[in-house]
Design a protein around this motif. Structure first.
Motif, PDB file in Angstrom:
ATOM      1  N   VAL A  90       0.857  -1.181   0.000  1.00 45.27           N
ATOM      2  CA  VAL A  90       0.000   0.000   0.000  1.00 45.27           C
ATOM      3  C   VAL A  90       0.893   1.231   0.000  1.00 45.27           C
ATOM      4  CG1 VAL A  90      -1.775   1.290   1.245  1.00 45.27           C
ATOM      5  CG2 VAL A  90      -1.834  -1.210   1.242  1.00 45.27           C
ATOM      6  N   LEU A  91       0.820   2.016  -1.057  1.00 42.43           N
ATOM      7  CA  LEU A  91       1.634   3.222  -1.176  1.00 42.43           C
ATOM      8  C   LEU A  91       1.124   4.275  -0.199  1.00 42.43           C
ATOM      9  CD1 LEU A  91       3.989   4.331  -2.913  1.00 42.43           C
ATOM     10  CD2 LEU A  91       2.257   5.268  -4.455  1.00 42.43           C
ATOM     11  N   LYS A  92       2.021   4.865   0.569  1.00 42.11           N
ATOM     12  CA  LYS A  92       1.626   5.863   1.559  1.00 42.11           C
ATOM     13  C   LYS A  92       0.997   7.080   0.889  1.00 42.11           C
ATOM     14  CE  LYS A  92       5.215   4.583   4.897  1.00 42.11           C
ATOM     15  NZ  LYS A  92       6.449   5.030   5.585  1.00 42.11           N
ATOM     16  N   ALA A  93      -0.038   7.601   1.533  1.00 45.93           N
ATOM     17  CA  ALA A  93      -0.738   8.773   0.999  1.00 45.93           C
ATOM     18  C   ALA A  93      -0.184  10.047   1.618  1.00 45.93           C
ATOM     19  CB  ALA A  93      -2.236   8.670   1.283  1.00 45.93           C
ATOM     20  N   ARG A  94      -0.277  11.114   0.865  1.00 46.78           N
ATOM     21  CA  ARG A  94       0.115  12.419   1.418  1.00 46.78           C
ATOM     22  C   ARG A  94      -0.900  12.866   2.460  1.00 46.78           C
ATOM     23  NH1 ARG A  94       1.192  12.904  -4.178  1.00 46.78           N
ATOM     24  NH2 ARG A  94      -0.921  13.672  -4.521  1.00 46.78           N
ATOM     25  N   ASN A  95      -2.175  12.607   2.182  1.00 50.83           N
ATOM     26  CA  ASN A  95      -3.251  12.944   3.112  1.00 50.83           C
ATOM     27  C   ASN A  95      -4.376  11.926   2.976  1.00 50.83           C
ATOM     28  OD1 ASN A  95      -2.459  15.743   4.193  1.00 50.83           O
ATOM     29  ND2 ASN A  95      -2.364  16.084   1.977  1.00 50.83           N
ATOM     30  N   GLY A  96      -4.999  11.551   4.092  1.00 52.89           N
ATOM     31  CA  GLY A  96      -6.157  10.681   4.037  1.00 52.89           C
ATOM     32  C   GLY A  96      -5.834   9.251   3.665  1.00 52.89           C
ATOM     33  N   GLY A 104      -1.188  13.245  -9.209  1.00 52.26           N
ATOM     34  CA  GLY A 104       0.086  13.564  -8.588  1.00 52.26           C
ATOM     35  C   GLY A 104       1.223  12.732  -9.135  1.00 52.26           C
ATOM     36  N   LEU A 105       2.410  13.306  -9.065  1.00 51.41           N
ATOM     37  CA  LEU A 105       3.607  12.607  -9.517  1.00 51.41           C
ATOM     38  C   LEU A 105       4.125  11.701  -8.415  1.00 51.41           C
ATOM     39  CD1 LEU A 105       5.462  15.524 -11.364  1.00 51.41           C
ATOM     40  CD2 LEU A 105       4.216  13.611 -12.385  1.00 51.41           C
ATOM     41  N   ILE A 106       4.656  10.556  -8.816  1.00 52.48           N
ATOM     42  CA  ILE A 106       5.146   9.551  -7.880  1.00 52.48           C
ATOM     43  C   ILE A 106       6.627   9.315  -8.174  1.00 52.48           C
ATOM     44  CG2 ILE A 106       4.837   7.209  -7.015  1.00 52.48           C
ATOM     45  CD1 ILE A 106       2.000   7.285  -8.233  1.00 52.48           C
ATOM     46  N   SER A 107       7.421   9.254  -7.134  1.00 54.31           N
ATOM     47  CA  SER A 107       8.856   9.042  -7.278  1.00 54.31           C
ATOM     48  C   SER A 107       9.172   7.559  -7.403  1.00 54.31           C
ATOM     49  CB  SER A 107       9.588   9.626  -6.061  1.00 54.31           C
ATOM     50  OG  SER A 107      10.905   9.117  -5.955  1.00 54.31           O
ATOM     51  N   MET A 207       3.452   8.943 -13.270  1.00 58.19           N
ATOM     52  CA  MET A 207       2.071   9.168 -12.870  1.00 58.19           C
ATOM     53  C   MET A 207       1.244   7.927 -13.176  1.00 58.19           C
ATOM     54  SD  MET A 207      -0.597  12.136 -14.151  1.00 58.19           S
ATOM     55  CE  MET A 207       0.331  13.452 -13.361  1.00 58.19           C
ATOM     56  N   LYS A 208       0.320   7.597 -12.279  1.00 59.04           N
ATOM     57  CA  LYS A 208      -0.592   6.483 -12.498  1.00 59.04           C
ATOM     58  C   LYS A 208      -1.980   7.025 -12.806  1.00 59.04           C
ATOM     59  CE  LYS A 208       1.557   2.521 -12.031  1.00 59.04           C
ATOM     60  NZ  LYS A 208       1.523   1.499 -13.097  1.00 59.04           N
TER      61      LYS A 208
END
Length: 224
Positions: A90-96, A104-107, A207-208
């Motif tokens: 599970v990729l961590k969310a910036r918020n929520g 959003g861009l993903i590294s 980006m996904k």
């Protein structure tokens, strides 16, 4: 049913030509069960099917184990047993909620780092190799958590540099409701980065896109 576990949205976009000659497209979502144990069985059944296709069965006598044990026990071709554990990435969310975040861009490196942490935490939990080998299957239930090819290569490099306890680590991607594609993360042959340094990917992003929002646009043939 076991404890309810959140899932996201993953699947594939299907395009078709109708009998009338028109084109149509729709998103076909993978329908996961709701309980943790049921989801793990859903994933593992499809993994076993993928591993046993195209030749003699590689995994037989599949047993789902009780809690506080490895998730599954199987028999491999030499007649010995192998344990399998499953872990959702599970990729961590910036918020929520991570399942609700969009855009959003993903590294590449950030995703690789999070995936490596998941695998290494599992390896540390096992402490040391036992008499029965362990395989780890990592899976996702949400499109945004799927790692990029660069992230996968960085994880392979990291596990090659510092091997985990597990005999194998694989990443499972759903192609459809009943078809998965296993990708080996460890062990792998050769140099996953093909001569590039990990720092090369420091500032690279991707980006996904949400496949459930795709639309098929077709233009009628132009008249000559």
């Amino acid at each position: 049913m076991g404890k309810k576990k959140p899932t996201g949205t993953t699947g594939h976009f299907r395009a078709a030509v109708l009998p009338e000659g028109q084109t149509a497209g729709d998103f076909v979502k993978v329908q996961f069960p709701h309980g943790k144990e049921e989801i793990e069985k859903f994933v593992f059944d499809r993994y076993v099917q993928a591993m046993n296709s195209g030749g003699p069965p590689l995994l037989t006598n599949v047993t789902q184990n009780p809690e506080n044990h490895f998730d599954f026990t199987v028999t491999i071709p030499d007649g010995s047993e192998q344990y399998f554990d499953l872990a959702e990435f599970v990729l961590k969310a910036r918020n929520g909620s991570p399942y609700a975040e969009v855009g959003g861009l993903i590294s590449h490196r950030d995703v690789a780092g999070q995936l490596l942490t998941l695998v290494r935490n599992k390896s540390d939990h096992y402490a040391k190799p036992g008499a029965i080998p362990i395989g780890l299957l990592v899976y996702v239930t949400h499109y945004r958590f799927l790692p990029s090819e660069e992230a996968i290569r960085l994880v392979q490099h990291g596990l090659k540099t510092s091997p985990p306890i597990m005999q194998t680590v694989q990443f499972v991607t759903f192609r459809s409701q009943d078809v998965v594609h296993p990708r080996m993360l460890h062990p792998v042959d050769g140099d996953p980065l093909e001569g590039h340094a990990p720092e090369t990917f420091q500032d690279r992003m991707y980006m996904k896109l949400d496949p459930s929002a795709f639309e098929l646009i077709s233009n009628p043939p132009s008249e000559v």
